[in-house]
Design a protein around this motif. Structure first.
Motif, short mmCIF file in Angstrom:
data_model
loop_
_atom_site.label_atom_id
_atom_site.label_comp_id
_atom_site.label_asym_id
_atom_site.label_seq_id
_atom_site.Cartn_x
_atom_site.Cartn_y
_atom_site.Cartn_z
N SER A 1 1.03 -1.05 -0.05
CA SER A 1 -0.07 0.21 -0.19
C SER A 1 0.95 1.30 -0.03
O SER A 1 1.93 1.43 0.64
N TYR A 2 0.37 2.31 -0.67
CA TYR A 2 1.43 3.36 -0.92
C TYR A 2 0.39 4.50 -0.99
O TYR A 2 -0.58 4.55 -1.24
N GLY A 3 0.96 5.84 -0.30
CA GLY A 3 -0.03 6.98 -0.49
C GLY A 3 0.81 8.12 -0.11
O GLY A 3 2.05 8.21 0.02
N LEU A 4 0.27 9.05 -0.05
CA LEU A 4 0.81 10.48 0.09
C LEU A 4 0.07 11.32 0.96
O LEU A 4 -1.09 11.63 0.76
N ASN A 5 0.69 11.91 2.11
CA ASN A 5 0.31 12.87 2.75
C ASN A 5 0.82 14.14 2.58
O ASN A 5 1.86 14.49 2.42
N TRP A 6 -0.27 15.13 2.49
CA TRP A 6 0.13 16.53 2.39
C TRP A 6 -0.47 17.59 3.16
O TRP A 6 -1.83 17.41 3.51
N SER A 7 0.13 18.41 3.94
CA SER A 7 -0.48 19.25 4.55
C SER A 7 -0.07 20.68 4.91
O SER A 7 1.31 20.85 4.79
N SER A 8 -0.53 21.94 5.24
CA SER A 8 -0.20 23.12 4.98
C SER A 8 -0.85 23.89 6.31
O SER A 8 -1.99 23.96 6.49
N TYR A 9 0.30 24.42 7.12
CA TYR A 9 -0.28 25.44 8.22
C TYR A 9 0.20 26.54 8.00
O TYR A 9 1.31 26.92 7.73
N GLY A 10 -0.77 27.48 8.01
CA GLY A 10 -0.63 29.07 7.78
C GLY A 10 -0.82 30.04 9.06
O GLY A 10 -2.02 29.81 9.37
N ASN A 11 -0.36 30.97 9.29
CA ASN A 11 -0.67 32.21 9.99
C ASN A 11 -1.95 32.83 9.41
O ASN A 11 -2.71 33.43 10.17
N ILE A 12 -1.79 32.80 8.12
CA ILE A 12 -3.08 33.68 7.30
C ILE A 12 -4.02 32.87 7.07
O ILE A 12 -5.40 33.05 6.84
N MET A 13 -3.68 31.63 6.25
CA MET A 13 -4.50 30.82 5.54
C MET A 13 -5.21 29.62 6.33
O MET A 13 -5.53 28.63 5.55
N GLY A 14 -4.78 29.68 7.56
CA GLY A 14 -5.37 28.54 8.15
C GLY A 14 -4.64 27.06 7.82
O GLY A 14 -3.33 27.09 7.81
N ARG A 15 -5.56 26.04 7.79
CA ARG A 15 -4.67 24.72 7.81
C ARG A 15 -5.71 24.09 6.63
O ARG A 15 -6.96 23.71 6.43
N THR A 16 -4.79 23.22 5.94
CA THR A 16 -5.36 22.59 4.63
C THR A 16 -4.50 21.13 4.72
O THR A 16 -3.46 21.19 4.64
N SER A 17 -5.26 19.96 4.51
CA SER A 17 -4.62 18.62 4.25
C SER A 17 -5.26 17.87 3.30
O SER A 17 -6.38 17.96 3.09
N ALA A 18 -4.60 17.00 2.71
CA ALA A 18 -4.83 15.93 1.71
C ALA A 18 -4.14 14.66 1.68
O ALA A 18 -2.94 14.51 2.35
N PHE A 19 -4.81 13.49 1.52
CA PHE A 19 -4.30 12.24 1.65
C PHE A 19 -5.05 11.31 0.58
O PHE A 19 -6.34 11.46 0.17
N ILE A 20 -3.90 10.60 -0.28
CA ILE A 20 -4.60 9.52 -1.31
C ILE A 20 -3.65 8.47 -1.03
O ILE A 20 -2.50 8.65 -1.07
N ALA A 21 -4.34 7.24 -1.34
CA ALA A 21 -3.57 6.02 -1.36
C ALA A 21 -4.06 4.92 -2.01
O ALA A 21 -5.39 5.12 -2.73
N GLN A 22 -3.34 3.94 -2.38
CA GLN A 22 -3.90 2.92 -3.20
C GLN A 22 -2.84 1.59 -2.76
O GLN A 22 -2.02 1.55 -2.27
N SER A 23 -3.60 0.43 -3.00
CA SER A 23 -2.79 -0.78 -2.64
C SER A 23 -2.82 -1.84 -3.92
O SER A 23 -3.67 -1.65 -4.76
N TYR A 24 -1.85 -2.45 -3.83
CA TYR A 24 -1.48 -3.34 -5.00
C TYR A 24 -1.25 -4.77 -4.30
O TYR A 24 -0.61 -5.08 -3.46
N GLN A 25 -2.35 -6.01 -4.73
CA GLN A 25 -2.33 -7.09 -4.16
C GLN A 25 -1.66 -7.96 -5.00
O GLN A 25 -1.94 -8.06 -6.11
N PHE A 26 -0.76 -8.92 -4.49
CA PHE A 26 -0.01 -9.95 -5.22
C PHE A 26 -0.97 -11.02 -5.75
O PHE A 26 -0.95 -11.52 -6.82
N ASN A 27 -2.02 -11.32 -4.77
CA ASN A 27 -3.21 -12.13 -5.04
C ASN A 27 -4.50 -11.32 -5.27
O ASN A 27 -4.84 -10.58 -4.42
#
Length: 762
Positions: A573-599
């Protein structure tokens, strides 16, 4: 006549200074300071006040300290008149006695007939927080009697009282004439408060803690709307008392017109009972009540209703019981229970009671053990099916579950986490036993043990690793189990062993500026596990039916929620986490993932209708760039055509003046799951507008987008007025049920509440 300057008198106190312990003392300051250069010899200084002309003990009315409370007296000047036997205190006069404090500009004490008259900016503060204001006050008999005219009082709950005449008796009872009472805020000289009670006579019974009114009018904005020759309510110090509460008036299609009478019985300081029968026009009386009791280490809360129904389409004896209890046996053991019962699936909906939208009513009893890292529990569960949606979509499954209700007795769990080793690893051992029975159907007993070794590690380059090796062992005894794909019943013992090895890798990258900070973190999880071995033809699935691939479990070692099914097959399984914290623009985060199954035919993906080696994409997005926007979105995208398999959106936009909330959910049809059958698309919207500081208006609608014939499932609105002393709520809503045995219709609710007096709901 004698005159002194600043004086402080303490009576009935022991002041231990240099071995001297006077019963009373006087400290005085002269009105004029000595002339510069003048030498005063201490032994020849004459006192500024002569005590002999009057008896200071009688002035303060304080017998010896062991019999009477202390008095504190403070004033800028004290003038005594020996001939008339009076004492005048001038300037910032303060008298304290037995929790009562008197402030005034001037005070005159007459030894005969033992009266104190306070004049100018008089303020009388009681120990309970009540404050009385007047131009003058006359006190007698050791300040136990008081007479005032044109008083204003602020009670401890910030309610206000005005009266032409005020009389305080020795037993602390108070009598006011031509009085006005209100808890509302308003400025003197302005318009009348929102509501007030105007009475010829008001009596405060200190011992009974009652406020009684004679010839009282309840006024709204100064206009009389209700007259009563007698009216009574508890004083602000009362928190709980037996008596009738405001009734509830209503109407619906099933019960007809209703009147709910509420009587509160304050059994003692730790327990109470609310008796609340509902008298109806179309049915018999709905008997109802709630009992609560608090212990030193726990509490019990039970409520329920009962109705004898003469309708042939309903059971004759209908009712419900909701009960919760918790008790801490000692520092390690806690017992609790949660009981939810209804006689039939329509009762809660027809009476608009709690849990009316639940598919199952779950009851359980539990005993828990806590000791550092160790945790243990012994539980028992009972379930009752009340879902109409399941009956509508799969009548056969509904009937099977209805007449073969499961109950679990016992369910035992024990988890042990070892101390951390020198290299940072630890052992996590879990033991679980479950005995599941179905009425007139199969039963199973399971013993499971999971032994896992965990090693978290961070490399010198900032890489974060987590290695886990586990071995799961199960032993079952099954009676009369038949697999979903048919075949003959199986009874007997069966065992299985399931090993797993997992490795998690993360590498966070951080970019920081003066205003923002961004984190990008790739995640890879590798799981090595054998294919097959679930033995689904012999082992029933009791606790792993709720299967859904989403952002919360795609990176987990075991994606099942229970023990009966193993997450077979190796995968990455592999994925990517991204987040941004700012004094002006607040907080934003995103996550996406997928799995590869041998069977490509693992047990988990076959249950969610996901064929092939690759799973669908799952993810989430959270954004709060400002205080006026809050968005949360979760999704599952098809790996083949990027169509949505699951979508859930929640967004709140606006502030306290204008607030919009939108919620959308989409579930694709899934015939492989026993919980979801039909496609579901639903949109919920609500809008709240603050018309003024006190008035607000709100609307909501829940729309079925999958079945156009149903349209709106529920819609309604509220008009609310609320200030510091009054609340008024009008609610209108309509529910569109898909159950043919339930009647659709509008529901109207009307509630108003007067602070300190109570409210009325309809």
């Amino acid at each position: 006549m004698s005159k002194i300057g600043k004086i402080v008198i303490l009576s009935g106190m022991s002041l231990c200074m240099g071995g001297v312990a006077p019963v009373w003392s006087i400290s005085a300051e002269p009105e004029s300071e000595p002339v510069a250069g003048e030498v005063i010899k201490e032994e020849k200084v004459k006192p500024f006040v002569q005590v002999e002309p009057f008896n200071i003990t009688e002035v303060l009315q304080t017998p010896p300290a062991d019999a009477e409370p202390n008095i504190y007296f403070n004033a800028d000047e004290l003038i005594s008149n020996d001939k008339e036997k009076t004492i005048e205190a001038l300037g910032d006069v303060v008298v304290k006695r037995e929790g009562m404090t008197l402030y005034a500009d001037k005070l005159v004490y007459r030894q005969t007939p033992d009266t104190i008259t306070a004049i100018g900016n008089v303020r009388l503060e009681e120990e309970n927080g009540n404050v009385i204001f007047a131009d003058n006050v006359e006190l007698s008999d050791k300040m136990s009697f008081a007479q005032m005219n044109k008083i204003k009082a602020i009670l401890q709950d910030e309610s206000k009282i005005w009266a032409e005449h005020f009389h305080k008796k020795a037993n602390n009872n108070k009598v006011m004439r031509q009085a006005v009472y209100t808890p509302c805020d308003f400025c003197e000289g302005k318009e009348s408060p929102l509501w007030q009670i105007r009475a010829r006579k008001v009596t405060h019974d200190a011992e009974g803690q009652n406020v009684n009114y004679n010839d009282a009018f309840i006024e709204l904005k100064g206009v009389p709307v209700l007259y009563t020759p007698f009216f009574s309510h508890p004083d602000p110090e009362v928190r709980r008392r037996s008596g009738f509460l405001m009734p509830n008036i209503g109407s619906n299609n099933y019960l007809g017109g209703t009147l709910q009478v509420n009587y509160f019985w304050n059994i003692n300081d730790n327990s109470d009972f609310l008796f609340s029968p509902i008298f109806t026009t179309d049915k018999d009386v709905v008997w109802g009540g709630q009992y609560r009791r608090y212990f030193n280490k726990g509490y019990v809360d039970m409520q329920g209703t009962y109705l004898h129904d003469t309708n042939d389409n309903r059971p004759s004896n209908r009712g419900n019981l909701f009960a919760y209890g918790r008790y801490e046996l000692n520092d390690n053991w806690v017992a609790d229970t949660n009981i939810n019962y209804a006689s039939d699936s329509l009762y809660l909906k027809e009476l608009d009671l709690d849990h009316e939208d639940d598919a199952w009513l779950t009851s359980n009893v539990r005993l828990q053990y806590f000791n550092n890292r160790d945790y243990g529990s012994i539980e028992a569960y009972y379930y009752k099916l009340i879902s109409y949606d399941l009956r509508r979509s799969n009548q056969t499954e509904y009937e099977r579950r209805k007449y073969n209700r499961p109950y679990v007795l016992p369910l035992m769990d024990y988890e042990i986490i070892s101390d951390v080793s020198p290299i940072g690893s630890y052992w996590q051992n879990n033991f679980n036993f479950a005995s599941v029975y179905h009425e007139e159907d199969s039963s199973s007993q399971r013993m499971s043990m999971i032994n896992a070794w965990v090693l978290p590690w961070t490399s010198p380059f900032g890489e974060r690793y987590r290695v886990m090796a586990s071995l799961k062992s199960d032993v079952y005894y099954v009676d009369k189990y038949r697999a979903a794909d048919g075949g003959s019943d199986f009874s007997g013992a069966v065992a299985r062993v399931f090993p797993q090895l997992g490795v998690e890798w993360k590498l966070p990258f951080i970019r920081a500026t003066e205003d923002t900070r961004q984190i990008i973190e790739p995640v890879v999880v590798g799981v090595l596990a054998p294919n097959g071995g679930n033995l689904s033809d012999k082992i029933p699935n009791e606790d792993s039916e709720d299967v859904e691939l989403d952002d919360t479990n795609i990176l987990s070692l075991d994606r099942y929620s229970g023990y009966d099914r193993n997450d077979t097959g190796s995968r990455i399984s592999y994925g990517l986490n991204w987040s941004s914290y700012g004094n002006i623009m607040g907080r934003t985060s995103a996550f996406i993932a997928q799995s590869y199954q041998f069977n490509n035919n693992s047990s988990f993906t076959s249950n969610i209708d996901n064929e092939g080696h690759f799973t669908d994409y799952v993810g989430r997005i959270y954004a709060s760039p400002s205080p006026y926007l809050d968005l949360n979105y979760r999704f599952r995208l098809s790996k083949d055509n990027f169509e949505f398999q699951y979508s859930e959106l929640g967004a709140r936009i606006g502030n306290n003046l204008l607030n919009l909330y939108v919620s959308y959910i989409y579930l694709q049809e899934n015939k492989n799951s026993s919980e979801y059958f039909d496609e579901r698309k639903e949109l919920y919207t609500s809008l709240r507008v603050a018309l003024t500081r006190d008035w607000s208006l709100s609307f909501y609608n829940r729309q079925d987008l999958a079945n156009k014939n149903r349209g709106s499932l529920e819609h309604g609105g509220e008009l609310i007025y609320e200030d510091e002393c009054f609340m008024f709520v009008t609610t209108v809503k309509r529910s569109n049920s898909n159950d043919p045995e339930l009647d659709d219709g509008y529901e109207f609710n009307f509630t108003f509440y007067l602070k300190t007096l109570g409210g009325l709901g309809a």
